[in-house]
Write a protein that holds these residues in place. Structure first.
Motif, PDB file in Angstrom:
ATOM      1  N   GLN A 377       0.818  -1.215   0.000  1.00  0.00           N
ATOM      2  CA  GLN A 377       0.000   0.000   0.000  1.00  0.00           C
ATOM      3  C   GLN A 377       0.853   1.267   0.000  1.00  0.00           C
ATOM      4  OE1 GLN A 377      -2.382  -0.655   3.480  1.00  0.00           O
ATOM      5  NE2 GLN A 377      -3.856  -1.999   2.439  1.00  0.00           N
ATOM      6  N   ARG A 378       2.065   1.175   0.532  1.00  0.00           N
ATOM      7  CA  ARG A 378       2.945   2.345   0.592  1.00  0.00           C
ATOM      8  C   ARG A 378       3.847   2.467  -0.636  1.00  0.00           C
ATOM      9  NH1 ARG A 378       5.062   1.288   6.796  1.00  0.00           N
ATOM     10  NH2 ARG A 378       3.022   1.464   7.833  1.00  0.00           N
ATOM     11  N   TRP A 379       3.729   1.569  -1.578  1.00  0.00           N
ATOM     12  CA  TRP A 379       4.628   1.550  -2.733  1.00  0.00           C
ATOM     13  C   TRP A 379       4.337   2.728  -3.664  1.00  0.00           C
ATOM     14  CZ3 TRP A 379       8.825  -1.324  -3.967  1.00  0.00           C
ATOM     15  CH2 TRP A 379       9.286  -1.258  -5.281  1.00  0.00           C
ATOM     16  N   ASN A 380       5.403   3.411  -4.077  1.00  0.00           N
ATOM     17  CA  ASN A 380       5.296   4.527  -5.017  1.00  0.00           C
ATOM     18  C   ASN A 380       5.726   4.039  -6.396  1.00  0.00           C
ATOM     19  OD1 ASN A 380       5.275   6.915  -6.429  1.00  0.00           O
ATOM     20  ND2 ASN A 380       7.107   7.754  -5.435  1.00  0.00           N
ATOM     21  N   PRO A 381       4.809   3.871  -7.337  1.00  0.00           N
ATOM     22  CA  PRO A 381       5.171   3.304  -8.646  1.00  0.00           C
ATOM     23  C   PRO A 381       6.015   4.234  -9.508  1.00  0.00           C
ATOM     24  CG  PRO A 381       2.885   4.019  -8.650  1.00  0.00           C
ATOM     25  CD  PRO A 381       3.374   4.189  -7.246  1.00  0.00           C
ATOM     26  N   PHE A 382       6.205   5.489  -9.093  1.00  0.00           N
ATOM     27  CA  PHE A 382       6.947   6.440  -9.921  1.00  0.00           C
ATOM     28  C   PHE A 382       8.413   6.584  -9.497  1.00  0.00           C
ATOM     29  CE2 PHE A 382       2.480   7.782  -9.946  1.00  0.00           C
ATOM     30  CZ  PHE A 382       2.227   7.711 -11.302  1.00  0.00           C
ATOM     31  N   GLY A 383       8.835   5.797  -8.535  1.00  0.00           N
ATOM     32  CA  GLY A 383      10.235   5.868  -8.121  1.00  0.00           C
ATOM     33  C   GLY A 383      10.788   4.489  -7.844  1.00  0.00           C
ATOM     34  N   ILE A 384      11.416   3.877  -8.847  1.00  0.00           N
ATOM     35  CA  ILE A 384      11.966   2.536  -8.676  1.00  0.00           C
ATOM     36  C   ILE A 384      13.409   2.520  -9.162  1.00  0.00           C
ATOM     37  CG2 ILE A 384       9.743   1.374  -8.882  1.00  0.00           C
ATOM     38  CD1 ILE A 384      10.441   0.682 -11.753  1.00  0.00           C
ATOM     39  N   CYS A 385      14.176   1.609  -8.609  1.00  0.00           N
ATOM     40  CA  CYS A 385      15.558   1.417  -9.040  1.00  0.00           C
ATOM     41  C   CYS A 385      15.967  -0.011  -8.708  1.00  0.00           C
ATOM     42  CB  CYS A 385      16.497   2.426  -8.369  1.00  0.00           C
ATOM     43  SG  CYS A 385      16.595   2.266  -6.573  1.00  0.00           S
ATOM     44  N   SER A 386      17.167  -0.372  -9.113  1.00  0.00           N
ATOM     45  CA  SER A 386      17.652  -1.738  -8.931  1.00  0.00           C
ATOM     46  C   SER A 386      18.522  -1.826  -7.679  1.00  0.00           C
ATOM     47  CB  SER A 386      18.442  -2.188 -10.157  1.00  0.00           C
ATOM     48  OG  SER A 386      19.551  -1.318 -10.364  1.00  0.00           O
ATOM     49  N   TRP A 387      18.933  -3.042  -7.360  1.00  0.00           N
ATOM     50  CA  TRP A 387      19.798  -3.320  -6.212  1.00  0.00           C
ATOM     51  C   TRP A 387      21.218  -3.528  -6.747  1.00  0.00           C
ATOM     52  CZ3 TRP A 387      21.027  -2.714  -1.543  1.00  0.00           C
ATOM     53  CH2 TRP A 387      21.719  -3.649  -0.775  1.00  0.00           C
ATOM     54  N   PRO A 388      22.176  -2.626  -6.447  1.00  0.00           N
ATOM     55  CA  PRO A 388      23.509  -2.656  -7.078  1.00  0.00           C
ATOM     56  C   PRO A 388      24.251  -3.989  -6.994  1.00  0.00           C
ATOM     57  CG  PRO A 388      23.191  -0.583  -5.931  1.00  0.00           C
ATOM     58  CD  PRO A 388      22.009  -1.434  -5.598  1.00  0.00           C
ATOM     59  N   PRO A 389      24.244  -4.710  -5.863  1.00  0.00           N
ATOM     60  CA  PRO A 389      24.957  -6.005  -5.874  1.00  0.00           C
ATOM     61  C   PRO A 389      24.423  -6.974  -6.923  1.00  0.00           C
ATOM     62  CG  PRO A 389      24.535  -5.316  -3.625  1.00  0.00           C
ATOM     63  CD  PRO A 389      23.794  -4.365  -4.504  1.00  0.00           C
ATOM     64  N   GLU A 390      23.116  -6.960  -7.153  1.00  0.00           N
ATOM     65  CA  GLU A 390      22.559  -7.822  -8.198  1.00  0.00           C
ATOM     66  C   GLU A 390      22.940  -7.308  -9.582  1.00  0.00           C
ATOM     67  OE1 GLU A 390      18.578  -9.421  -5.821  1.00  0.00           O
ATOM     68  OE2 GLU A 390      18.419  -7.763  -7.245  1.00  0.00           O
ATOM     69  N   ASP A 391      23.033  -5.993  -9.726  1.00  0.00           N
ATOM     70  CA  ASP A 391      23.472  -5.437 -11.009  1.00  0.00           C
ATOM     71  C   ASP A 391      24.879  -5.909 -11.348  1.00  0.00           C
ATOM     72  OD1 ASP A 391      21.078  -4.134 -11.128  1.00  0.00           O
ATOM     73  OD2 ASP A 391      21.859  -2.206 -10.432  1.00  0.00           O
ATOM     74  N   ARG A 392      25.767  -5.842 -10.371  1.00  0.00           N
ATOM     75  CA  ARG A 392      27.152  -6.261 -10.625  1.00  0.00           C
ATOM     76  C   ARG A 392      27.229  -7.748 -10.945  1.00  0.00           C
ATOM     77  NH1 ARG A 392      27.975  -2.463  -6.352  1.00  0.00           N
ATOM     78  NH2 ARG A 392      27.841  -4.121  -4.784  1.00  0.00           N
ATOM     79  N   VAL A 594      13.445  -5.050  -6.863  1.00  0.00           N
ATOM     80  CA  VAL A 594      13.143  -3.686  -7.291  1.00  0.00           C
ATOM     81  C   VAL A 594      12.955  -2.842  -6.037  1.00  0.00           C
ATOM     82  CG1 VAL A 594      11.615  -2.218  -8.640  1.00  0.00           C
ATOM     83  CG2 VAL A 594      12.033  -4.573  -9.367  1.00  0.00           C
ATOM     84  N   LEU A 595      13.700  -1.747  -5.956  1.00  0.00           N
ATOM     85  CA  LEU A 595      13.650  -0.877  -4.783  1.00  0.00           C
ATOM     86  C   LEU A 595      12.814   0.359  -5.087  1.00  0.00           C
ATOM     87  CD1 LEU A 595      17.407  -1.045  -3.683  1.00  0.00           C
ATOM     88  CD2 LEU A 595      15.566  -2.694  -3.318  1.00  0.00           C
ATOM     89  N   ASN A 596      12.117   0.826  -4.075  1.00  0.00           N
ATOM     90  CA  ASN A 596      11.239   1.984  -4.227  1.00  0.00           C
ATOM     91  C   ASN A 596      12.022   3.271  -3.967  1.00  0.00           C
ATOM     92  OD1 ASN A 596       7.908   2.843  -2.990  1.00  0.00           O
ATOM     93  ND2 ASN A 596       8.904   3.261  -4.920  1.00  0.00           N
ATOM     94  N   GLY A 597      13.001   3.536  -4.830  1.00  0.00           N
ATOM     95  CA  GLY A 597      13.818   4.736  -4.688  1.00  0.00           C
ATOM     96  C   GLY A 597      15.222   4.411  -4.218  1.00  0.00           C
ATOM     97  N   LYS A 598      16.161   5.291  -4.549  1.00  0.00           N
ATOM     98  CA  LYS A 598      17.561   5.041  -4.200  1.00  0.00           C
ATOM     99  C   LYS A 598      17.820   5.093  -2.701  1.00  0.00           C
ATOM    100  CE  LYS A 598      19.492   6.588  -8.606  1.00  0.00           C
ATOM    101  NZ  LYS A 598      20.457   7.477  -9.295  1.00  0.00           N
ATOM    102  N   VAL A 599      16.961   5.768  -1.954  1.00  0.00           N
ATOM    103  CA  VAL A 599      17.161   5.827  -0.512  1.00  0.00           C
ATOM    104  C   VAL A 599      16.994   4.446   0.122  1.00  0.00           C
ATOM    105  CG1 VAL A 599      14.737   6.344  -0.016  1.00  0.00           C
ATOM    106  CG2 VAL A 599      16.516   7.109   1.566  1.00  0.00           C
ATOM    107  N   VAL A 600      16.239   3.570  -0.531  1.00  0.00           N
ATOM    108  CA  VAL A 600      16.018   2.224   0.012  1.00  0.00           C
ATOM    109  C   VAL A 600      17.300   1.401  -0.045  1.00  0.00           C
ATOM    110  CG1 VAL A 600      14.581   0.145  -0.201  1.00  0.00           C
ATOM    111  CG2 VAL A 600      13.613   2.378  -0.708  1.00  0.00           C
TER     112      VAL A 600
END
Length: 611
Positions: A377-392, A594-600
């Motif tokens: 319910q608190r998810w903001n669909p307009f701010g998502i990003c990836s998790w860097p360790p998985e990216d690497r 999938v993270l809800n913003g870079k602050v996560v």
């Protein structure tokens, strides 16, 4: 026949046991049923007799028979666990069924002094006789200190045996393996026992809560359940100490699938085989033959992930026969217990098995559905990003695949020639065998590959279910070391592992490196004509690739429709089978967050579980 080392005389036999061992319980059953006995002598005080016999008749309901000690400072109890895998309880159970006389011969003690010993793994009884097992550990058994409670108990039990000898012809006396040689010596020495101090300690029986059984039972609660089930259904139980572990692992997998409904079932039979091999190796490294719960949980965590390890631990604590209300039973912990009357204090086991070492193993659970609903319910669909360790991790894999595809381009242009003066790019074994009758060697020459591979397509699930993979998007690189990524996966809101942290599963994707901007293929009209997800992904890869060669990693060879697409966009498919890579690696790469913003990103590591 009873071996002579266990005979005290013609009418009395000592049977040494290790408390809390299912293998020794089976050995006791064999001794009782293979010979004729008139009396069974039990190493427990007579004050426990009535409650213990009543509690044994109530099995498979597990309970404890406890007596409060006369200590003015702290509340303390000593108790007898009514455990089906306890050799003493097994003996009482058989004696009741065979209508044998049962005598309790241990010394009454106001304050019981517990004893703990380290002995070899009882599983060795499967290949070693009991007399050889006892003889092997005999040099390590220390004699009791004169005047100690242990010494007084031994003298009391031998005096009781002498009195019983005049009443019964064949007596079987159970004793701890640590007491066996000294009971034998004291029986022949006929030394009188010191007088016991008169005192009164009420003895009561309490059922045990199911969640506390792991602190009471000698074996794992689930293994104890398997012993009881085998007894009830007349199934073989000789090898349950090992076969039960296998059944526990399989049952844990079923519970894990039913409870969590994972996006992808990575606990395959092959991985369970690896798990059991790893458990075996860890157990042998610990100088044991059967694993403990910590070894099982550690191996499960490292092979199958945290969630499966949690399911295994929870399954190991199950004992379906314990049908009682939690408010009615006694709750046990590490050396302490809480009884239904409200009494809380220190407890001591009169049938203490091998010493237990408690270890810490951090495990991350899947959050409850209520929490997942709150996070959704608190998810903001307009701010998502990836998790860097998985990216690497996946970028490293993408680089490896591109290098593999680059090598395959040149391998297709290799030619063979007769060996003259140089091996060039190596010996051509196939061509050499074809011309073996000429006695000539052939070498291969691989010319430099033409072109590069900038586009790599991964198709993990064929055919892709559009009802399952509903999240289709394109992500752009955050820096020069990342690729442009277009993929389809399970939806974001399907599973949350933490606040602002959603877990998804790749169905297919392509990586473009070096990264550059390209329109989102899932919204371009050019690709609306393709109905399947994999064809749309391939069409986007072929269209946007500036190089002729496109690597396609899939579980099956390229389909005719894919080849037509490649011909349409004037591209060449470099097929790489998905089976070329380990299934464990592929399963690990498919799961992403999938993270809800870079602050996560600052706290996501606390919730993301490694497979």
């Amino acid at each position: 026949m009873v071996h002579c080392v266990f005979r005290l005389d013609d009418g009395v036999a000592l049977l040494p046991v290790l408390h809390g061992s299912g293998d020794f319980a089976l050995e006791v059953r064999r001794f009782l049923l293979n010979s004729r006995w008139d009396c069974l002598a039990i190493p427990l005080p007579s004050s426990f007799r009535a409650e213990v016999l009543t509690a044994v008749r109530m099995l498979p309901l597990i309970s404890v028979v406890a007596a409060e000690e006369g200590n003015d400072n702290d509340s303390m109890w000593n108790y007898v666990p009514i455990d089906p895998c306890q050799p003493v309880i097994m003996a009482i159970r058989i004696a009741l069924e065979e209508y044998l006389s049962i005598e309790f011969i241990d010394r009454e003690t106001q304050i019981y002094e517990p004893e703990s010993y380290v002995f070899p793994d009882p599983y060795s009884l499967k290949t070693v006789s009991l007399e050889k097992f006892c003889a092997a550990v005999l040099p390590t058994i220390q004699s009791p200190i004169p005047g100690s409670q242990q010494h007084a108990r031994i003298l009391t039990m031998t005096n009781e045996l002498h009195q019983l000898r005049s009443q019964y012809k064949n007596i079987l006396c159970l004793c701890s393996l640590a007491h066996w040689p000294w009971l034998r010596d004291a029986y022949h020495a006929r030394t009188g026992a010191p007088e016991s101090e008169p005192f009164y300690a009420p003895v009561h029986s309490y059922p045990v809560r199911e969640r506390s059984l792991a602190f009471v039972l000698g074996e794992l609660p689930y293994i104890t359940y398997l012993y009881e089930r085998s007894r009830r259904e007349l199934l073989p139980d000789e090898n349950l100490s090992i076969d039960g572990i296998k059944e526990l692992v399989i049952e844990s997998r079923g519970e894990w699938l039913r409870k969590h409904e994972p996006l992808h079932n990575w606990v395959t039979p092959l991985r369970l085989q690896v798990l059991l091999q790893y458990v075996r190796n860890l157990t042998l490294m610990n100088a044991r033959l059967t694993p403990d719960l910590y070894t099982l949980a550690l191996a499960a965590k490292q092979v199958c992930g945290d969630t499966y390890a949690v399911s295994l631990v929870e399954t190991a604590k199950l004992y379906p026969f314990q049908h009682i209300d939690d408010q009615e039973g006694a709750a046990f912990g590490v050396g302490k217990a809480s009884f239904p009357a409200g009494d809380v204090g220190v407890v001591k086991n009169r049938l203490e098995g091998a010493p237990v070492v408690w270890k810490n193993l951090p495990l991350k659970r899947i959050p409850e559905k209520e929490k997942q609903t709150q996070w959704r319910q608190r998810w903001n669909p307009f701010g998502i990003c990836s998790w860097p360790p998985e990216d690497r991790r996946i970028e490293s894999f993408n680089t490896h695949v591109r290098e593999t595809a680059q090598a395959l381009i040149g391998a297709g242009l290799a030619r063979s020639e007769k060996f003259t003066s140089s091996l060039k790019d190596g010996l051509d074994i196939r061509e050499t065998f074809r011309n073996w009758y000429t006695n000539n060697l052939y070498v291969k020459e691989i010319p430099p590959s033409r072109g590069t591979v900038e586009m790599v397509v991964f198709l993990f699930d064929l055919p892709a279910d559009p009802q399952k993979y509903t999240f289709c998007t394109t992500w752009y690189a955050e820096h020069e070391e990342e690729s442009t990524l277009s993929f389809y996966s399970t939806p974001i809101g399907e599973q949350f592992v933490g606040p602002g942290v959603a877990q998804c599963l790749y169905g297919g994707c392509f990586f473009l490196f070096p990264p550059r901007y390209l329109p989102d293929i899932w919204r371009e009209r050019e690709f609306m004509q393709y109905h399947t997800l994999e064809e749309r992904l391939l069409a986007g890869a072929f269209f946007h690739s500036e190089q002729k060669n496109v690597a396609v990693v899939s579980p099956r060879p390229p389909l005719a429709a894919w080849k037509l697409l490649a011909r349409k966009y004037r591209k060449k498919i470099i097929p790489i089978p998905l089976s070329r890579f380990s299934q464990q690696l592929v399963d690990r790469l498919r799961v992403f967050h999938v993270l809800n913003g870079k602050v996560v990103r600052s706290y996501a590591g606390r919730f993301i579980r490694e497979m």
